[in-house]
Design a protein around this motif. Structure first.
Motif, PDB file in Angstrom:
ATOM      1  N   PRO A   1      -4.649   7.664  -8.823  1.00  0.00           N
ATOM      2  CA  PRO A   1      -4.967   6.695  -9.869  1.00  0.00           C
ATOM      3  C   PRO A   1      -4.080   6.885 -11.102  1.00  0.00           C
ATOM      4  O   PRO A   1      -3.793   8.009 -11.507  1.00  0.00           O
ATOM      5  CB  PRO A   1      -6.434   6.992 -10.199  1.00  0.00           C
ATOM      6  N   GLY A   2      -3.621   5.752 -11.635  1.00  0.00           N
ATOM      7  CA  GLY A   2      -2.779   5.803 -12.823  1.00  0.00           C
ATOM      8  C   GLY A   2      -1.304   6.010 -12.535  1.00  0.00           C
ATOM      9  O   GLY A   2      -0.487   6.025 -13.448  1.00  0.00           O
ATOM     10  N   GLN A   3      -0.943   6.171 -11.277  1.00  0.00           N
ATOM     11  CA  GLN A   3       0.461   6.393 -10.916  1.00  0.00           C
ATOM     12  C   GLN A   3       1.118   5.151 -10.325  1.00  0.00           C
ATOM     13  O   GLN A   3       2.231   5.212  -9.813  1.00  0.00           O
ATOM     14  CB  GLN A   3       0.573   7.549  -9.920  1.00  0.00           C
ATOM     15  N   GLU A   4       0.432   4.000 -10.402  1.00  0.00           N
ATOM     16  CA  GLU A   4       0.968   2.773  -9.857  1.00  0.00           C
ATOM     17  C   GLU A   4       2.268   2.408 -10.565  1.00  0.00           C
ATOM     18  O   GLU A   4       2.440   2.667 -11.752  1.00  0.00           O
ATOM     19  CB  GLU A   4      -0.036   1.623 -10.032  1.00  0.00           C
ATOM     20  N   VAL A   5       3.192   1.801  -9.826  1.00  0.00           N
ATOM     21  CA  VAL A   5       4.473   1.391 -10.376  1.00  0.00           C
ATOM     22  C   VAL A   5       4.540  -0.137 -10.355  1.00  0.00           C
ATOM     23  O   VAL A   5       4.480  -0.747  -9.285  1.00  0.00           O
ATOM     24  CB  VAL A   5       5.649   1.984  -9.559  1.00  0.00           C
ATOM     25  N   LEU A   6       4.634  -0.753 -11.531  1.00  0.00           N
ATOM     26  CA  LEU A   6       4.712  -2.202 -11.632  1.00  0.00           C
ATOM     27  C   LEU A   6       5.989  -2.682 -10.948  1.00  0.00           C
ATOM     28  O   LEU A   6       7.089  -2.219 -11.259  1.00  0.00           O
ATOM     29  CB  LEU A   6       4.702  -2.636 -13.103  1.00  0.00           C
ATOM     30  N   GLN A   7       5.846  -3.615 -10.041  1.00  0.00           N
ATOM     31  CA  GLN A   7       6.980  -4.172  -9.311  1.00  0.00           C
ATOM     32  C   GLN A   7       7.473  -5.408 -10.047  1.00  0.00           C
ATOM     33  O   GLN A   7       6.711  -6.337 -10.288  1.00  0.00           O
ATOM     34  CB  GLN A   7       6.565  -4.524  -7.883  1.00  0.00           C
ATOM     35  N   VAL A   8       8.746  -5.427 -10.415  1.00  0.00           N
ATOM     36  CA  VAL A   8       9.317  -6.565 -11.137  1.00  0.00           C
ATOM     37  C   VAL A   8      10.487  -7.147 -10.349  1.00  0.00           C
ATOM     38  O   VAL A   8      11.095  -6.466  -9.525  1.00  0.00           O
ATOM     39  CB  VAL A   8       9.777  -6.160 -12.556  1.00  0.00           C
TER      40      VAL A   8
ATOM     41  N   PRO B   1       0.806  -1.224   0.000  1.00  0.00           N
ATOM     42  CA  PRO B   1       0.000   0.000   0.000  1.00  0.00           C
ATOM     43  C   PRO B   1       0.841   1.278   0.000  1.00  0.00           C
ATOM     44  O   PRO B   1       0.303   2.372   0.099  1.00  0.00           O
ATOM     45  CB  PRO B   1      -0.811  -0.129   1.295  1.00  0.00           C
ATOM     46  N   SER B   2       2.139   1.151  -0.146  1.00  0.00           N
ATOM     47  CA  SER B   2       3.016   2.319  -0.100  1.00  0.00           C
ATOM     48  C   SER B   2       2.858   3.208  -1.330  1.00  0.00           C
ATOM     49  O   SER B   2       2.465   2.749  -2.404  1.00  0.00           O
ATOM     50  CB  SER B   2       4.477   1.872  -0.001  1.00  0.00           C
ATOM     51  N   ALA B   3       3.207   4.463  -1.180  1.00  0.00           N
ATOM     52  CA  ALA B   3       3.188   5.395  -2.313  1.00  0.00           C
ATOM     53  C   ALA B   3       4.210   4.975  -3.365  1.00  0.00           C
ATOM     54  O   ALA B   3       4.009   5.210  -4.558  1.00  0.00           O
ATOM     55  CB  ALA B   3       3.474   6.814  -1.830  1.00  0.00           C
ATOM     56  N   GLU B   4       5.286   4.330  -2.946  1.00  0.00           N
ATOM     57  CA  GLU B   4       6.309   3.847  -3.873  1.00  0.00           C
ATOM     58  C   GLU B   4       5.723   2.862  -4.883  1.00  0.00           C
ATOM     59  O   GLU B   4       6.128   2.825  -6.041  1.00  0.00           O
ATOM     60  CB  GLU B   4       7.432   3.163  -3.084  1.00  0.00           C
ATOM     61  N   VAL B   5       4.731   2.081  -4.457  1.00  0.00           N
ATOM     62  CA  VAL B   5       4.098   1.093  -5.324  1.00  0.00           C
ATOM     63  C   VAL B   5       2.806   1.630  -5.931  1.00  0.00           C
ATOM     64  O   VAL B   5       2.573   1.522  -7.131  1.00  0.00           O
ATOM     65  CB  VAL B   5       3.815  -0.214  -4.542  1.00  0.00           C
ATOM     66  N   ARG B   6       1.979   2.231  -5.118  1.00  0.00           N
ATOM     67  CA  ARG B   6       0.651   2.683  -5.583  1.00  0.00           C
ATOM     68  C   ARG B   6       0.652   4.075  -6.190  1.00  0.00           C
ATOM     69  O   ARG B   6      -0.318   4.488  -6.800  1.00  0.00           O
ATOM     70  CB  ARG B   6      -0.331   2.647  -4.414  1.00  0.00           C
TER      71      ARG B   6
END
Length: 120
Positions: A51-58, A42-47
């Motif tokens: 809306p639309g600012q989510e960062v895909l974690q790989v 739920p962190s800002a780094e990920v979410r």
């Protein structure tokens, strides 16, 4: 915390299998992989901050949880071995991640594939 929040009665970290087992007062029990919890942090780094600012974690398939810290009476902070430690997992969030685990995991794998990433 919502009025009808289901609270956990037990939280167990299984380091070897990288599973967080959470049992709730309504009898629900979920086995949540560390990778799943990390990519849905739920962190800002990920979410992001909206809306639309989510960062895909790989590249998180080997991540593990190294510490679980209580946050008041409503959540836990999970510390991951990749240094991520800014997500506060409320009871509602953990419950929803458990209830919707199959769908959310499929969506994550689909987003990875669309972005040209695998899980090898």
């Amino acid at each position: 915390m919502r009025k009808n929040t289901v609270r956990p009665t037990d939280i167990k970290l299984h380091q070897k299998s990288r599973i967080l087992e959470v049992t709730f007062a309504d009898g629900s029990r979920f086995e949540l992989p560390a990778e799943y919890l990390r990519v849905y942090s739920p962190s800002a780094e990920v979410r992001g901050h909206g809306p639309g600012q989510e960062v895909l974690q790989v590249g998180k398939q080997s991540v593990n949880i190294v510490a679980i810290e209580p946050v008041g009476t409503y959540a836990v902070l999970l510390r991951f071995d990749d240094g991520h430690d800014t997500g506060i997992y409320s009871w509602d969030l953990l419950y929803n991640l458990g209830i919707h685990q199959d769908r959310l995991w499929r969506e994550y794998l689909s987003r990875l594939e669309q972005a040209g990433h695998g899980r090898t």
